[in-house]
Design a protein around this motif. Structure first.
Motif, mmCIF file in Angstrom:
data_model
loop_
_atom_site.group_PDB
_atom_site.id
_atom_site.type_symbol
_atom_site.label_atom_id
_atom_site.label_comp_id
_atom_site.label_asym_id
_atom_site.label_seq_id
_atom_site.Cartn_x
_atom_site.Cartn_y
_atom_site.Cartn_z
ATOM 1 N N THR A 1 0.833 -1.204 0.000
ATOM 2 C CA THR A 1 0.000 0.000 0.000
ATOM 3 C C THR A 1 0.866 1.253 0.000
ATOM 4 O OG1 THR A 1 -1.681 -1.206 1.232
ATOM 5 C CG2 THR A 1 -1.892 1.181 1.152
ATOM 6 N N ALA A 2 1.935 1.241 0.783
ATOM 7 C CA ALA A 2 2.836 2.396 0.841
ATOM 8 C C ALA A 2 3.493 2.635 -0.508
ATOM 9 C CB ALA A 2 3.895 2.180 1.908
ATOM 10 N N GLU A 3 3.903 1.576 -1.175
ATOM 11 C CA GLU A 3 4.513 1.716 -2.492
ATOM 12 C C GLU A 3 3.498 2.244 -3.509
ATOM 13 O OE1 GLU A 3 6.157 -2.067 -3.430
ATOM 14 O OE2 GLU A 3 7.702 -1.926 -1.883
ATOM 15 N N GLY A 4 2.257 1.789 -3.409
ATOM 16 C CA GLY A 4 1.209 2.274 -4.309
ATOM 17 C C GLY A 4 0.913 3.738 -4.108
ATOM 18 N N ILE A 5 0.844 4.166 -2.847
ATOM 19 C CA ILE A 5 0.603 5.581 -2.540
ATOM 20 C C ILE A 5 1.763 6.431 -3.061
ATOM 21 C CG2 ILE A 5 0.426 7.276 -0.666
ATOM 22 C CD1 ILE A 5 -2.047 5.833 -0.556
ATOM 23 N N ASN A 6 2.984 5.974 -2.839
ATOM 24 C CA ASN A 6 4.166 6.708 -3.285
ATOM 25 C C ASN A 6 4.188 6.820 -4.804
ATOM 26 O OD1 ASN A 6 6.509 8.115 -2.949
ATOM 27 N ND2 ASN A 6 7.803 6.318 -2.775
ATOM 28 N N ASP A 7 3.881 5.750 -5.507
ATOM 29 C CA ASP A 7 3.851 5.778 -6.974
ATOM 30 C C ASP A 7 2.754 6.715 -7.483
ATOM 31 O OD1 ASP A 7 5.944 4.007 -7.081
ATOM 32 O OD2 ASP A 7 4.672 2.240 -7.408
ATOM 33 N N GLY A 8 1.608 6.716 -6.838
ATOM 34 C CA GLY A 8 0.518 7.600 -7.235
ATOM 35 C C GLY A 8 0.873 9.057 -7.063
ATOM 36 N N ILE A 9 1.533 9.402 -5.987
ATOM 37 C CA ILE A 9 1.941 10.790 -5.751
ATOM 38 C C ILE A 9 2.962 11.219 -6.793
ATOM 39 C CG2 ILE A 9 3.156 12.312 -4.139
ATOM 40 C CD1 ILE A 9 1.831 10.661 -1.870
ATOM 41 N N MET A 10 3.919 10.350 -7.095
ATOM 42 C CA MET A 10 4.925 10.677 -8.107
ATOM 43 C C MET A 10 4.277 10.821 -9.481
ATOM 44 S SD MET A 10 7.773 10.994 -6.548
ATOM 45 C CE MET A 10 9.124 10.725 -7.645
ATOM 46 N N TYR A 11 3.297 9.991 -9.780
ATOM 47 C CA TYR A 11 2.576 10.052 -11.057
ATOM 48 C C TYR A 11 1.826 11.372 -11.181
ATOM 49 C CZ TYR A 11 -0.878 8.741 -14.590
ATOM 50 O OH TYR A 11 -1.676 8.706 -15.689
ATOM 51 N N LEU A 12 1.143 11.781 -10.130
ATOM 52 C CA LEU A 12 0.417 13.048 -10.153
ATOM 53 C C LEU A 12 1.355 14.254 -10.207
ATOM 54 C CD1 LEU A 12 -2.429 12.316 -7.595
ATOM 55 C CD2 LEU A 12 -2.653 12.611 -10.064
ATOM 56 N N MET A 13 2.528 14.121 -9.620
ATOM 57 C CA MET A 13 3.487 15.214 -9.596
ATOM 58 C C MET A 13 4.120 15.429 -10.973
ATOM 59 S SD MET A 13 6.817 15.611 -7.179
ATOM 60 C CE MET A 13 7.815 14.518 -8.153
ATOM 61 N N PHE B 1 2.743 15.336 -14.057
ATOM 62 C CA PHE B 1 1.944 16.031 -15.066
ATOM 63 C C PHE B 1 2.174 17.538 -15.128
ATOM 64 C CE2 PHE B 1 -0.464 12.095 -15.327
ATOM 65 C CZ PHE B 1 -0.536 11.990 -16.706
ATOM 66 N N PRO B 2 2.255 18.268 -14.026
ATOM 67 C CA PRO B 2 2.536 19.708 -14.154
ATOM 68 C C PRO B 2 3.875 19.983 -14.833
ATOM 69 C CG PRO B 2 1.716 19.244 -11.967
ATOM 70 C CD PRO B 2 1.937 17.921 -12.629
ATOM 71 N N TYR B 3 4.885 19.172 -14.552
ATOM 72 C CA TYR B 3 6.180 19.363 -15.188
ATOM 73 C C TYR B 3 6.107 19.079 -16.682
ATOM 74 C CZ TYR B 3 8.239 19.797 -10.593
ATOM 75 O OH TYR B 3 8.548 20.216 -9.347
ATOM 76 N N ILE B 4 5.368 18.066 -17.074
ATOM 77 C CA ILE B 4 5.204 17.747 -18.492
ATOM 78 C C ILE B 4 4.465 18.880 -19.206
ATOM 79 C CG2 ILE B 4 4.056 16.177 -20.102
ATOM 80 C CD1 ILE B 4 4.651 13.931 -18.056
ATOM 81 N N LEU B 5 3.430 19.409 -18.583
ATOM 82 C CA LEU B 5 2.681 20.514 -19.192
ATOM 83 C C LEU B 5 3.534 21.769 -19.344
ATOM 84 C CD1 LEU B 5 -0.770 20.146 -17.417
ATOM 85 C CD2 LEU B 5 -0.236 19.669 -19.807
ATOM 86 N N VAL B 6 4.293 22.102 -18.331
ATOM 87 C CA VAL B 6 5.150 23.292 -18.405
ATOM 88 C C VAL B 6 6.228 23.094 -19.465
ATOM 89 C CG1 VAL B 6 6.860 24.651 -17.130
ATOM 90 C CG2 VAL B 6 4.677 24.083 -16.073
ATOM 91 N N ALA B 7 6.820 21.908 -19.528
ATOM 92 C CA ALA B 7 7.837 21.641 -20.546
ATOM 93 C C ALA B 7 7.234 21.743 -21.942
ATOM 94 C CB ALA B 7 8.448 20.264 -20.329
ATOM 95 N N GLY B 8 6.016 21.258 -22.129
ATOM 96 C CA GLY B 8 5.349 21.372 -23.416
ATOM 97 C C GLY B 8 5.078 22.817 -23.795
ATOM 98 N N MET B 9 4.652 23.616 -22.836
ATOM 99 C CA MET B 9 4.398 25.033 -23.109
ATOM 100 C C MET B 9 5.689 25.750 -23.481
ATOM 101 S SD MET B 9 1.533 25.874 -20.169
ATOM 102 C CE MET B 9 2.113 27.516 -19.996
#
Length: 72
Positions: A37-49, A51-59
């Motif tokens: 569960t801890a690994e899943g939560i950690n992976d989910g937070i990293m996954y959500l984190m 997207f903003p970097y990908i969007l800014v890099a695209g812009m």
């Protein structure tokens, strides 16, 4: 130029060593026997984190491309 290279390396290596859980989440999840569960939560937070970097890099890419075509 050297400063940029050093900054890129520091950013890349700190990304691999980072822990994405807050203190409360970590305390609750460490008391659990299986760490799945801890690994899943950690992976989910990293996954959500990511997207903003990908969007800014695209812009930045599109602004750079537009600037370059207008300059020529």
């Amino acid at each position: 130029m050297k400063t940029r290279i050093v900054l890129i390396f520091v950013t890349l290596f700190s990304f691999f060593q980072s822990q994405a859980q807050c203190a409360m989440c970590r305390a609750v999840l460490e008391s659990e026997e299986g760490q799945t569960t801890a690994e899943g939560i950690n992976d989910g937070i990293m996954y959500l984190m990511a997207f903003p970097y990908i969007l800014v890099a695209g812009m930045i890419y599109f602004v750079y491309r537009k600037y370059k075509t207008l300059k020529n």
